[in-house]
Enzyme design. Structure first.
Site, mmCIF file in Angstrom:
data_model
loop_
_atom_site.group_PDB
_atom_site.id
_atom_site.type_symbol
_atom_site.label_atom_id
_atom_site.label_comp_id
_atom_site.label_asym_id
_atom_site.label_seq_id
_atom_site.Cartn_x
_atom_site.Cartn_y
_atom_site.Cartn_z
ATOM 1 N N HIS A 80 0.828 -1.208 0.000
ATOM 2 C CA HIS A 80 0.000 0.000 0.000
ATOM 3 C C HIS A 80 0.864 1.259 0.000
ATOM 4 O O HIS A 80 0.617 2.198 -0.767
ATOM 5 C CB HIS A 80 -0.915 -0.004 1.228
ATOM 6 N N GLU A 122 1.380 3.795 -3.445
ATOM 7 C CA GLU A 122 0.990 5.207 -3.396
ATOM 8 C C GLU A 122 2.140 6.109 -3.829
ATOM 9 O O GLU A 122 1.950 7.054 -4.606
ATOM 10 C CB GLU A 122 0.520 5.570 -1.994
ATOM 11 N N LYS A 128 3.020 5.589 -7.629
ATOM 12 C CA LYS A 128 1.964 6.202 -8.432
ATOM 13 C C LYS A 128 2.173 7.708 -8.544
ATOM 14 O O LYS A 128 2.063 8.303 -9.629
ATOM 15 C CB LYS A 128 0.609 5.883 -7.805
ATOM 16 N N ASN A 129 2.499 8.343 -7.416
ATOM 17 C CA ASN A 129 2.732 9.789 -7.418
ATOM 18 C C ASN A 129 3.963 10.156 -8.233
ATOM 19 O O ASN A 129 3.960 11.143 -8.982
ATOM 20 C CB ASN A 129 2.887 10.295 -5.982
#
Length: 391
Positions: A239, A243, A246-247
């Protein structure tokens, strides 16, 4: 009929159970129980511990801005917790026979499913509050403080529930070597690759070219570049990394344009020391001004346009790429849950580096569990010892 009667008496039970402090565990103690404990021990513990943890959060809700409590989405989440609380409370005096134990495990699975959409629904509650009128700085601080603690409480509760259902239910762990939800030998680079594959797929579905990643590892304990492993919960690590990747991918694409023939890679460095395991994710996505860096951990703040919403229904593909501003704050809570951290540094017009710090030994990785303190809501900009209880 009995459930209705219990619902009407929740207040007295919340007052009673909130007087007890939650019990904090280390990763080692959770693994030891997975190997040596039994379902009766887990049942007797969880039927009390869940009520204690939920009671602390219920008490905190009374100090939130009244308007937030009246938002439809907040009421919906509150109703989920009331129902789950009542269902667990029904086992308060039940003997741990085979029928009770089976029913309890099935109840935990139902609770887990019921609470699956808590984060986006709480995001919708904030959006509903913004539509009602402006939110003052004091109110924002209280909400930020509460959301951090509320979501941390949720992480802990779901960890305990998953651990029980994987050990004693009909579900199976993702990998055979796992001790319930915990993997004693998580291959960190493999988790990075899995997270990258998912992010890459999402961008390609949206017709974007995707930067590559370059992974390097260093194990200080044996001075090698062999694969780095850690005792951890794989889904939590995934997780966090997903995140951040992805950013970084989105920032790189936006800086160089969707039609660029080539992008600079995102670099991932994995280093395991004697105390900490550190993962550095560095991109060349243009960076962030220092004045805005701290805002990235504020709920509802996002550098991407907010997706359209309607009564907590969101386009799943769009929110997966650029969400509601909850990605980084919640990812940091996952990192902090076992005494780790997530920090960002940035060079404006160049790129951003994210640092995930985790305890490298299972005995030092203890839960952070929020405990209720009425006084904290008078001055929520300072940290206090009430934030957590841990070993």
């Amino acid at each position: 009929m009995r459930l209705t009667r219990i619902l009407s008496n929740l207040t007295s039970h919340i007052e009673y159970y909130s007087k007890f402090q939650p019990t904090s565990f280390t990763l080692k103690s959770l693994i030891d129980f997975a190997r040596e404990g039994d379902i009766k021990q887990s049942y007797k513990f969880l039927r009390v511990e869940l009520l204690i943890r939920w009671s602390h959060m219920h008490k905190e809700m009374n100090f939130l801005p009244p308007k937030l409590l009246e938002m439809p989405s907040f009421k919906l989440v509150s109703s989920w917790y009331d129902q789950s609380y009542s269902e667990v409370l029904e086992f308060k005096d039940a003997e741990p026979n085979s029928t009770t134990l089976r029913k309890f495990t099935e109840t935990l699975i139902d609770i887990r499913r019921r609470h699956a959409d808590v984060v986006p629904t709480m995001a919708q509650a904030y959006i509903e509050l913004e539509k009602v009128g402006s939110i003052g700085i004091i109110e924002k601080n209280k909400i930020q403080y509460f959301y951090d603690r509320f979501f941390m409480n949720r992480i802990g509760v779901r960890t305990l529930i998953y651990q029980h259902t994987l050990l004693f239910g009909d579900e199976f762990p993702q990998h055979t070597q796992q001790a319930g939800i915990i993997d004693p030998s998580v291959d960190v680079a493999a988790v990075v690759n899995d997270a990258y594959s998912t992010a890459k797929f999402l961008f390609e579905q949206a017709s974007y070219q995707v930067p590559k990643i370059e992974i390097s590892s260093h194990n200080i304990q044996d001075h090698s570049t062999n694969r780095v492993t850690i005792v951890y919960i794989p889904s939590h690590l995934y997780h966090i990394i997903f995140e951040l990747l992805k950013n970084s991918l989105r920032a790189t694409i936006e800086r160089y344009g969707a039609d660029a023939k080539e992008y600079p890679p995102v670099h991932v460095l994995i280093v395991k020391g004697h105390e900490d395991l550190t993962i550095k994710i560095a991109d060349h996505g243009g960076g962030i001004p220092r004045s805005k860096l701290s805002q990235l951990f504020h709920y509802m703040y996002s550098t991407a346009p907010k997706p359209a919403s309607n009564e907590a229904k969101y386009d799943k593909q769009e929110t997966a790429i650029a969400g509601l501003g909850y990605g980084l704050p919640v990812a940091r809570l996952y990192a902090k849950y076992f005494q780790g951290n997530l920090a960002l540094s940035s060079i404006e017009n160049l790129g951003t580096s994210a640092y995930i710090s985790l305890k490298s030994t299972a005995e030092n990785a203890s839960e952070l569990v929020p405990i209720f303190s009425k006084a904290r809501y008078s001055y929520t900009t300072r940290k206090g010892s009430d934030w957590t209880v841990h070993l």
